[in-house]
Design a protein around this motif. Structure first.
Motif, short mmCIF file in Angstrom:
data_model
loop_
_atom_site.label_atom_id
_atom_site.label_comp_id
_atom_site.label_asym_id
_atom_site.label_seq_id
_atom_site.Cartn_x
_atom_site.Cartn_y
_atom_site.Cartn_z
N ILE A 72 9.31 -12.84 -6.20
CA ILE A 72 9.02 -13.52 -4.93
C ILE A 72 8.26 -14.82 -5.17
CG2 ILE A 72 7.70 -13.30 -2.77
CD1 ILE A 72 8.47 -10.29 -2.80
N GLU A 73 7.25 -14.78 -6.03
CA GLU A 73 6.45 -15.98 -6.31
C GLU A 73 7.33 -17.09 -6.91
OE1 GLU A 73 3.57 -16.72 -5.24
OE2 GLU A 73 3.42 -18.61 -6.33
N GLY A 74 8.23 -16.67 -7.80
CA GLY A 74 9.14 -17.65 -8.43
C GLY A 74 10.04 -18.32 -7.40
N VAL A 75 10.56 -17.52 -6.45
CA VAL A 75 11.44 -18.09 -5.41
C VAL A 75 10.62 -19.03 -4.52
CG1 VAL A 75 12.92 -17.56 -3.43
CG2 VAL A 75 12.94 -16.05 -5.42
N LEU A 76 9.42 -18.58 -4.15
CA LEU A 76 8.57 -19.41 -3.27
C LEU A 76 8.29 -20.77 -3.92
CD1 LEU A 76 6.89 -19.65 -0.65
CD2 LEU A 76 4.96 -18.69 -1.92
N GLN A 77 7.98 -20.76 -5.22
CA GLN A 77 7.67 -22.01 -5.91
C GLN A 77 8.89 -22.95 -5.91
OE1 GLN A 77 4.75 -23.12 -6.51
NE2 GLN A 77 3.92 -21.16 -5.85
N ARG A 78 10.10 -22.38 -6.10
CA ARG A 78 11.30 -23.23 -6.08
C ARG A 78 11.54 -23.82 -4.70
NH1 ARG A 78 15.27 -20.76 -10.64
NH2 ARG A 78 13.54 -19.99 -11.87
N VAL A 79 11.29 -22.98 -3.66
CA VAL A 79 11.48 -23.47 -2.28
C VAL A 79 10.46 -24.56 -1.97
CG1 VAL A 79 11.33 -22.79 0.15
CG2 VAL A 79 12.58 -21.35 -1.47
N LEU A 80 9.21 -24.36 -2.38
CA LEU A 80 8.18 -25.38 -2.12
C LEU A 80 8.53 -26.69 -2.81
CD1 LEU A 80 4.92 -23.23 -2.33
CD2 LEU A 80 5.62 -24.63 -0.38
N GLN A 81 9.10 -26.58 -4.00
CA GLN A 81 9.53 -27.77 -4.74
C GLN A 81 10.60 -28.53 -3.94
OE1 GLN A 81 8.36 -29.02 -7.54
NE2 GLN A 81 9.89 -30.66 -7.62
N LEU A 82 11.56 -27.77 -3.38
CA LEU A 82 12.62 -28.39 -2.58
C LEU A 82 12.05 -29.06 -1.34
CD1 LEU A 82 15.40 -25.67 -2.62
CD2 LEU A 82 15.61 -28.04 -3.38
N VAL A 83 11.09 -28.38 -0.70
CA VAL A 83 10.46 -28.95 0.50
C VAL A 83 9.77 -30.25 0.14
CG1 VAL A 83 8.68 -28.56 2.27
CG2 VAL A 83 10.25 -26.70 1.64
N ARG A 84 9.08 -30.26 -0.99
CA ARG A 84 8.38 -31.48 -1.41
C ARG A 84 9.40 -32.61 -1.67
NH1 ARG A 84 4.52 -27.89 -3.94
NH2 ARG A 84 5.83 -27.70 -5.78
N GLU A 85 10.52 -32.26 -2.32
CA GLU A 85 11.51 -33.28 -2.65
C GLU A 85 12.21 -33.85 -1.42
OE1 GLU A 85 12.79 -31.15 -6.83
OE2 GLU A 85 14.27 -31.31 -5.25
N ARG A 86 12.38 -33.01 -0.38
CA ARG A 86 13.25 -33.42 0.74
C ARG A 86 12.48 -33.84 1.99
NH1 ARG A 86 18.89 -31.23 0.84
NH2 ARG A 86 19.40 -31.42 -1.34
#
Ligand SMILES: Nc1ncnc2c1ncn2[C@@H]1O[C@H](COP(=O)(O)OP(=O)(O)OP(=O)(O)O)[C@@H](O)[C@H]1O
Ligand SMILES: Nc1ccn([C@H]2C[C@H](O)[C@@H](COP(=O)(O)O)O2)c(=O)n1
Length: 227
Positions: free
Chosen positions: A212-226
Motif C-alpha cells: 500500500i505504501e509503495g502504491v501511495l508513493q507512486r500516486v503522490l509522485q504522479l500528482v506532483r508531476e501533473r
C-alpha cells in the motif's frame, strides 16, 4: 494546480474491485486535505434500498426511481466514515456479499447511472476531491487533471479480499472469492453504460506485488508531476 473553469481539482482513481482504489483514495485525500468520494458506496446504497424493497434488479425504471429518491448521508463517526440510508447507519450492511452482487447489477442500469451522476459531481469542493470508482475519469469528471487506473491481477485481488475478510472473522473460500471477482469484473467491463475502462488520458498502475505504501508513493509522485 490546474483547474477547469475555476472548478476545484479532482484526482480520479478507477479500477476493478479489490485493486486498492478505496484504500489509496482515502490515504491520498487525507494527505492532500481533499474531500473524498467513494462512488461505489452510492451504488451499494441504491442496491440495499432496492433489496429492502424487494425490487426487481433488472427493472431499470423502478431502480432509477429508487436512485432518484435516495435519502442518504455520509458522516464521520468516531473518526470512521459512516453511510446512512434514511438516517440508519448501514456502513456494514452495504459491504455484505449480497449487496456487492446486487450493486454490480444495479450499476449496469443506465437510468440508475444517470440518476447518480449529479450527486457524484456535487462532491467536488475546494480545495479538491479524490474520487474512486469505475467511471470517474471517463464520465463523471472527464476534466480531472490527474486520472489513475489502478489494477492488480484477479488472483492478487482475491488474496487481498480473503485476508480482509479473514481479519473480520468471515470464513470464505479463496476459490469462491476469485470466481466472484471474475464475475464482477465481467459485469463491470461488459456493460453498455459507462463500462469499467481507463480514460484515454489515465495513467495505468498495476499494484500486483506492490504494498500500500509503495502504491501511495507512486500516486503522490504522479500528482506532483501533473499538478
Ligand atoms: N497494494 C496493496 N497491497 C496489499 N493489499 C492491498 C493493497 N491495496 C489494497 N489492499 C488491501 O486489499 C483490500 C481491498 O482494497 P480496497 O477495498 O481499497 O479495494 P477497492 O479497489 O476499493 O475495492 P472495491 O472496488 O471492491 O471497493 C483491502 O483489505 C486493502 O487493505
Ligand atoms: N463509479 C462506479 C462505482 C462503482 N460501480 C459499481 C461496481 C461494483 O459492482 C459496485 C460497487 O462498487 P465498489 O464499492 O465495489 O467499488 O458498483 C460502478 O459501476 N461505477
Amino acid at each position: 494546480m490546474s483547474e477547469t473553469d475555476n472548478q476545484p481539482p479532482v484526482i480520479t482513481i478507477d479500477g476493478p474491485s479489490g485493486s486498492g482504489k478505496g484504500t489509496i483514495a482515502k490515504l491520498l485525500a487525507e494527505k492532500l486535505g481533499y474531500a473524498l468520494l467513494d462512488s461505489g458506496a452510492l451504488y451499494r446504497l441504491t442496491a440495499l434500498a432496492a433489496l429492502e424493497r424487494e425490487a426487481d434488479l433488472t427493472d431499470d425504471a423502478t431502480l432509477t426511481e429508487i436512485a432518484d429518491g435516495l435519502d442518504i448521508r455520509f458522516e464521520v463517526c468516531d473518526g470512521k466514515a459512516a453511510a446512512l440510508l434514511e438516517s440508519r447507519d448501514v456502513t456494514d450492511d452495504i459491504r455484505r456479499e449480497r449487496v456487492s452482487m446486487a450493486a454490480s447489477k444495479v450499476a449496469a442500469m443506465p437510468g440508475v447511472r444517470a440518476a447518480l451522476l449529479q450527486r457524484q459531481r456535487d462532491f467536488r469542493q475546494p480545495p479538491g476531491l479524490v474520487a474512486d470508482g469505475r467511471d470517474m475519469g471517463t464520465t463523471v469528471f472527464p476534466d480531472a487533471p490527474v486520472k489513475i487506473f489502478l489494477t492488480a491481477s484477479a488472483e492478487e485481488r482475491a488474496r487481498r479480499r480473503f485476508a480482509q475478510l479473514r481479519e473480520k472473522g468471515v470464513s470464505v473460500s479463496l476459490r469462491d472469492l476469485l470466481e466472484d471477482i471474475r464475475a464482477r469484473d465481467a459485469r463491470d467491463t461488459n456493460r453498455a453504460a459507462s463500462p469499467l475502462a481507463p480514460a484515454e488520458d489515465a495513467v495505468e498502475l498495476d499494484s500486483t506485488g506492490i504494498d500500500i505504501e509503495g502504491v501511495l508513493q507512486r500516486v503522490l509522485q504522479l500528482v506532483r508531476e501533473r499538478t
